[in-house]
Each structure stands twice: as structure tokens, then as C-alpha cells.
Design a protein around this motif. Sequence first.
Motif, short mmCIF file in Angstrom:
data_model
loop_
_atom_site.label_atom_id
_atom_site.label_comp_id
_atom_site.label_asym_id
_atom_site.label_seq_id
_atom_site.Cartn_x
_atom_site.Cartn_y
_atom_site.Cartn_z
N ASN A 114 0.90 -1.13 -0.13
CA ASN A 114 0.00 0.08 0.10
C ASN A 114 0.99 1.19 0.02
O ASN A 114 1.88 1.32 0.79
CB ASN A 114 -0.93 0.05 1.11
N ILE A 115 0.55 2.19 -1.03
CA ILE A 115 1.37 3.36 -0.97
C ILE A 115 0.63 4.66 -0.92
O ILE A 115 -0.64 4.75 -1.47
CB ILE A 115 1.99 3.47 -2.36
N GLN A 116 0.88 5.47 -0.16
CA GLN A 116 -0.23 6.82 0.34
C GLN A 116 1.08 8.03 0.32
O GLN A 116 2.09 7.83 1.05
CB GLN A 116 -0.64 6.30 1.60
N GLN A 117 0.58 9.08 -0.02
CA GLN A 117 1.12 10.34 -0.06
C GLN A 117 1.30 11.04 1.41
O GLN A 117 0.15 10.80 2.01
CB GLN A 117 0.89 11.45 -1.01
N ALA A 118 2.22 11.31 1.92
CA ALA A 118 2.09 11.78 3.35
C ALA A 118 2.95 13.34 3.35
O ALA A 118 3.64 13.69 4.21
CB ALA A 118 2.89 11.11 4.28
N MET A 119 2.51 14.21 2.17
CA MET A 119 3.13 15.49 2.29
C MET A 119 2.65 16.36 3.35
O MET A 119 1.39 16.56 3.72
CB MET A 119 2.88 16.00 0.72
N ARG A 120 3.58 17.30 3.71
CA ARG A 120 3.24 18.35 4.47
C ARG A 120 3.89 19.58 4.05
O ARG A 120 5.10 19.76 3.34
CB ARG A 120 3.85 18.22 5.87
#
Length: 148
Positions: A114-120
Motif C-alpha cells: 500500500n502506497i500513500q502520500q504523506a506530504m506536509r
Amino acid sequence: MSCDSNRVFDKYKSTPNKWHKDSIISFKVSPPDSTNAYNLFVNLRNTSAYKYSNLFLIVEMVFPHGKTIKDTLEYKMTAPNGKFLGSGYTDVKENKLWYKEQVIFKEAGEYIVNIQQAMRENGKVNGVVELEGITDVGFRIENILNNN
């Protein structure tokens, strides 16, 4: 195209126009064997709409018997001068990003990645809800080259 004999698994999935922070891109993988070691990569395609110099991803591997390994990873997306890294002569750049080296799939059965973006954004607590400029996310497994 170059010879790609070390490819074991290589799939892409398109992201919507904007990659929502809650949108998880999943890949089901049935490894070819439980004895050889493999290198794993996250592949990305991005356009000039991507406005950051780096990318944070949460990558989770779910093993056939339920064990889960979750990593938060950071990748550089641009050189110091702002030019996009990655290959390609068009507006779309391909990025092959290291995920794990020398992985042995010891458990028989299907693995899920599973790949998810976690940008801040700098100085902001909440994440980027809708990330623009990433068009496709992929997962790749390669045989480790034995310089024969």
C-alpha cells in the motif's frame, strides 16, 4: 527500450487529478519464490504541476500471514536548481525510487503493498490534502543483478 530481464513485477496505477491524502494505492504481489533476494522500488510519474522538491510516502507491506511493515519514506524530486530528477524528455518524468534492498519473501502467498502520500507544507501541521502533479504510482520488484 532496453532489455529488462531483471524485472519480476512492475505495475503502475494512475492517480486521480489530485492524489488525496487518504487515497491508498495498492498492489497485490505473488513473489516468484521464497529463497532469492530482490530489490524493491516505488515508481512515480510526475508532471511540472508537482510543486515540491521532495516527496513523503507511507509504504506498507502486508505479509500473507498478517504481519505488516510500515515505513515513512522521503525522496528528493528536484535537484538544488529546481530541475526535476527522473527520466523522460516530455513534461512527464519517471522516478525509480529505492524502497527496500535484498528482500526475501519467506512467506508463501500474496503480499499487499500500500502506497500513500504523506506530504506536509513547511510550518503547517496538517498534511497536503490533495497533491497535484503525481500522475502514476508504481511498484517494482527486480532480481538482483549478478554481474555475469
